[in-house]
Design a protein around this motif. Structure first.
Motif, PDB file in Angstrom:
ATOM      1  N   ASP A  69       0.789  -1.239   0.000  1.00 58.13           N
ATOM      2  CA  ASP A  69       0.000   0.000   0.000  1.00 58.13           C
ATOM      3  C   ASP A  69       0.817   1.284   0.000  1.00 58.13           C
ATOM      4  N   LEU A  70       2.127   1.196   0.160  1.00 61.79           N
ATOM      5  CA  LEU A  70       2.950   2.405   0.103  1.00 61.79           C
ATOM      6  C   LEU A  70       3.548   2.533  -1.293  1.00 61.79           C
ATOM      7  N   PRO A  71       3.161   3.573  -2.048  1.00 64.23           N
ATOM      8  CA  PRO A  71       3.693   3.725  -3.414  1.00 64.23           C
ATOM      9  C   PRO A  71       5.191   4.030  -3.362  1.00 64.23           C
ATOM     10  N   MET A  72       5.982   3.176  -3.990  1.00 63.65           N
ATOM     11  CA  MET A  72       7.428   3.310  -3.883  1.00 63.65           C
ATOM     12  C   MET A  72       7.958   4.562  -4.574  1.00 63.65           C
ATOM     13  N   ASP A  73       7.265   5.048  -5.596  1.00 69.93           N
ATOM     14  CA  ASP A  73       7.717   6.289  -6.225  1.00 69.93           C
ATOM     15  C   ASP A  73       7.544   7.469  -5.265  1.00 69.93           C
ATOM     16  N   LYS A  74       6.460   7.451  -4.493  1.00 74.05           N
ATOM     17  CA  LYS A  74       6.264   8.492  -3.485  1.00 74.05           C
ATOM     18  C   LYS A  74       7.289   8.342  -2.364  1.00 74.05           C
ATOM     19  N   LEU A  75       7.600   7.098  -2.013  1.00 68.27           N
ATOM     20  CA  LEU A  75       8.586   6.850  -0.971  1.00 68.27           C
ATOM     21  C   LEU A  75       9.936   7.446  -1.365  1.00 68.27           C
ATOM     22  N   GLU A  76      10.328   7.233  -2.607  1.00 68.12           N
ATOM     23  CA  GLU A  76      11.632   7.730  -3.053  1.00 68.12           C
ATOM     24  C   GLU A  76      11.695   9.251  -2.994  1.00 68.12           C
ATOM     25  N   ALA A  77      10.555   9.907  -3.210  1.00 71.45           N
ATOM     26  CA  ALA A  77      10.523  11.373  -3.176  1.00 71.45           C
ATOM     27  C   ALA A  77      10.769  11.909  -1.765  1.00 71.45           C
ATOM     28  N   MET A  78      10.564  11.072  -0.751  1.00 69.02           N
ATOM     29  CA  MET A  78      10.751  11.501   0.638  1.00 69.02           C
ATOM     30  C   MET A  78      12.196  11.369   1.100  1.00 69.02           C
TER      31      MET A  78
END
Length: 328
Positions: free
Chosen positions: A288-297
């Motif tokens: 459920d955690l989008p990895m592309d969004k994770l990388e942006a953090m």
């Protein structure tokens, strides 16, 4: 010999942190030795890199409350050399040596297998903060989310960033609270649809209740903000409390939201979570955690960067997630 961030205390009680070479026989007792690949920087780490905040019992000390890596040796049948593992919590990095070293020795009971589909770097991009965020989301779901926007306080921090991204990815409307207006674009990139200025929620009011605004909340702040938020929750809604950056007290709070609106205050602890709930949370993270969004953090650091980052996170100057490349 291998490298570690060692915190030492002198005779005057002053601490200092530096990268040093240590030997394997200096590691604490445990039945699994892990070659650490990545760790993270959390608020507790900032305390332990510095004066300790009452968390560190003995010096010299190796901080790092979480890590991911590869099993080197194991005396426990659950793990074998080559297995990828994750550790969060259990006061590792506080009252025992943690992940800011190229090797760590711990009890097998403290480890969780790396979820399928995640790399060790991604696992630490999630880290303790992300696990806590997922536990908060799960608690809100188990209690029953209400219609309307879901509020995330301290949204630009580690827990808040991951909570915002998860909730938005699940299709919820997310209102993100921040005291840093320059973070608006960042929070919207994670999926927030509304930005709430911190000042709107920190002023105490004498009203026992306010307009019903939020269908659920992940709160990383506490203090006066939590007092205001509780008064604004919809009937039967829940607040998952995961931090106390604004103070340990719930300032300005009354019993009124609990007995007139059935509001629930859910305490979220990631340190002593049972094994099965950890596995459940990590499985949800992988899904459920989008990895592309994770990388942006994520920003990347090395062991030598940690003394400065420890000071920065205590001042609230670290955005999103910091992944520590231990072997860089």
């Amino acid at each position: 010999m291998f490298k570690a961030l060692l915190v030492e205390k002198n005779d005057e009680g002053k601490t200092s942190a530096s990268v040093q070479d240590i030997s394997e026989d200096q590691l604490p007792e445990g039945n699994v030795t892990v070659a650490v690949e990545y760790s993270t920087v959390n608020y507790k780490d900032g305390l332990c890199i510095g004066p300790g905040g009452g968390l560190v019992r003995t010096y010299p000390h190796v901080p790092g409350i979480d890590f991911a890596g590869t099993v080197e040796t194991s005396e426990d049948d659950r793990y074998k050399p080559g297995d990828k593992v994750v550790l969060t919590g259990w006061r590792v990095g506080e009252n025992r040596w943690g992940g800011y070293a190229e090797k760590a020795r711990v009890s097998a009971d403290m480890l969780v297998p790396l979820p399928e589909g995640l790399t060790t770097r991604q696992a630490m991009a999630v880290g303790t903060a992300g696990l806590t965020a997922m536990l908060a989301v799960m608690a809100l779901e188990d209690q029953g989310l209400k219609d309307g926007p879901l509020l995330v306080t301290g949204a630009a921090g580690g827990v808040g960033s991951v909570a915002t991204a998860i909730l938005a990815n699940l299709g919820h409307e997310v209102a993100a609270v921040t005291g840093r207006p320059e973070q608006e674009d960042y929070l919207k990139s994670l999926g927030a649809t509304q930005i709430v200025a911190r000042e709107e929620l920190t002023e105490e009011t004498r009203k026992p209740l306010e307009a019903e605004l939020w269908g659920g909340c992940v709160d990383a702040v506490a203090g006066a903000m939590l007092g205001r938020v509780l008064k604004q929750m919809k009937y039967g809604a829940s607040v998952a409390a995961i931090g106390l950056a604004g103070g340990a007290a719930i300032e300005g709070a009354l019993i009124t939201p609990f007995i007139l609106r059935g509001v629930n205050l859910l305490g979220i602890d990631s340190v002593m979570q049972p094994y099965q709930n950890r596995v459940r949370a990590w499985g949800r993270i992988a899904k459920d955690l989008p990895m592309d969004k994770l990388e942006a953090m994520v920003q990347t650091a090395t062991l030598s960067d940690l003394p400065g980052l420890g000071k920065d996170i205590l001042k609230g100057q670290v955005k999103g997630r910091v992944v520590v490349d231990v072997i860089a």
